[in-house]
Design a protein around this motif. Structure first.
Motif, PDB file in Angstrom:
ATOM      1  N   CYS A  64       0.855  -1.184   0.000  1.00  0.00           N
ATOM      2  CA  CYS A  64       0.000   0.000   0.000  1.00  0.00           C
ATOM      3  C   CYS A  64       0.895   1.239   0.000  1.00  0.00           C
ATOM      4  O   CYS A  64       1.843   1.316   0.777  1.00  0.00           O
ATOM      5  CB  CYS A  64      -0.887   0.014   1.242  1.00  0.00           C
TER       6      CYS A  64
ATOM      7  N   ASP B 174      -2.818  -0.817  -3.241  1.00  0.00           N
ATOM      8  CA  ASP B 174      -3.742   0.144  -2.645  1.00  0.00           C
ATOM      9  C   ASP B 174      -3.016   1.469  -2.477  1.00  0.00           C
ATOM     10  O   ASP B 174      -1.792   1.492  -2.290  1.00  0.00           O
ATOM     11  CB  ASP B 174      -4.201  -0.392  -1.276  1.00  0.00           C
TER      12      ASP B 174
ATOM     13  N   VAL C 281      -3.477   5.007  -0.180  1.00  0.00           N
ATOM     14  CA  VAL C 281      -4.162   5.756   0.873  1.00  0.00           C
ATOM     15  C   VAL C 281      -3.656   7.191   0.823  1.00  0.00           C
ATOM     16  O   VAL C 281      -2.449   7.432   0.857  1.00  0.00           O
ATOM     17  CB  VAL C 281      -3.877   5.146   2.266  1.00  0.00           C
TER      18      VAL C 281
ATOM     19  N   GLN D  67      -9.356  10.794  -5.809  1.00  0.00           N
ATOM     20  CA  GLN D  67     -10.514   9.936  -6.030  1.00  0.00           C
ATOM     21  C   GLN D  67     -10.568   9.425  -7.465  1.00  0.00           C
ATOM     22  O   GLN D  67     -10.968   8.292  -7.708  1.00  0.00           O
ATOM     23  CB  GLN D  67     -11.799  10.675  -5.669  1.00  0.00           C
TER      24      GLN D  67
ATOM     25  N   ASN E 254      -8.882   6.274  -7.871  1.00  0.00           N
ATOM     26  CA  ASN E 254      -9.433   5.237  -6.977  1.00  0.00           C
ATOM     27  C   ASN E 254      -8.627   5.066  -5.691  1.00  0.00           C
ATOM     28  O   ASN E 254      -8.529   3.967  -5.149  1.00  0.00           O
ATOM     29  CB  ASN E 254      -9.568   3.900  -7.704  1.00  0.00           C
ATOM     30  N   CYS E 255      -8.071   6.157  -5.204  1.00  0.00           N
ATOM     31  CA  CYS E 255      -7.382   6.134  -3.919  1.00  0.00           C
ATOM     32  C   CYS E 255      -8.414   6.132  -2.802  1.00  0.00           C
ATOM     33  O   CYS E 255      -9.515   6.649  -2.964  1.00  0.00           O
ATOM     34  CB  CYS E 255      -6.503   7.372  -3.764  1.00  0.00           C
ATOM     35  N   ARG E 256      -8.017   5.581  -1.683  1.00  0.00           N
ATOM     36  CA  ARG E 256      -8.845   5.722  -0.483  1.00  0.00           C
ATOM     37  C   ARG E 256      -8.404   7.020   0.188  1.00  0.00           C
ATOM     38  O   ARG E 256      -7.255   7.157   0.582  1.00  0.00           O
ATOM     39  CB  ARG E 256      -8.684   4.524   0.441  1.00  0.00           C
TER      40      ARG E 256
ATOM     41  N   GLN F 161      -4.690   3.359   8.416  1.00  0.00           N
ATOM     42  CA  GLN F 161      -5.686   3.118   7.368  1.00  0.00           C
ATOM     43  C   GLN F 161      -5.230   2.031   6.394  1.00  0.00           C
ATOM     44  O   GLN F 161      -6.055   1.420   5.710  1.00  0.00           O
ATOM     45  CB  GLN F 161      -5.991   4.401   6.579  1.00  0.00           C
TER      46      GLN F 161
END
Length: 103
Positions: free
Chosen positions: A27, A52, A54, A69, A72-74, A94
Motif C-alpha cells: 500500500c 492500494d 491511501v 478519487q 481510486n485512492c482511499r 488506514q
C-alpha cells in the motif's frame, strides 16, 4: 519505477505484516495538502505498482481530493495540527497491506 517529484521528498517503507509470512500486498500512503499541481504525476507512477493507495489529506482547498478519487485512492481527511507524525501514523492505521510505502 517509483520516483520522487523533487529532491526534498522522501520515501519510507514500513513492514506491517507478520515476519513469518511471504510478501503479499503493498500500500502506498501519501499526506497531501493542496497538491493538485503534482498529484496526478505521482499517482500515475504508483498505479499498477501497488495494491492500494491511501491519501491522508490535511485540508486541501484545491482539486487534490478529486484527483486522488479519480485514481481510486482511499482518501481520508485529517485536520492538520502541526504534527507530521500524527498524519503519518493515521495513514499507517488506514493501510491494510503487508507492506506500507510512504511517499
Amino acid at each position: 519505477a517509483l520516483r520522487a517529484a523533487s529532491e526534498s521528498q522522501f520515501v519510507c517503507l514500513f513492514w506491517a505484516g507478520d515476519w513469518g509470512e511471504a510478501l503479499q500486498t503493498v500500500c502506498a500512503c501519501l499526506i497531501t495538502k493542496n497538491e493538485a499541481a503534482h498529484l496526478s504525476y505521482c499517482l500515475a507512477s504508483l498505479s499498477g505498482q501497488v495494491d492500494d493507495i491511501v491519501v491522508v489529506d490535511t485540508g486541501s482547498v484545491d482539486s487534490t481530493i478529486s484527483i486522488a478519487q479519480s485514481f481510486n485512492c482511499r482518501v481520508f481527511l485529517l485536520r492538520w495540527r502541526d504534527d507530521f507524525s500524527e498524519a503519518r501514523n493515521y495513514g499507517v492505521d488506514q493501510a491494510t497491506a503487508d507492506w506500507i510505502l510512504y511517499i
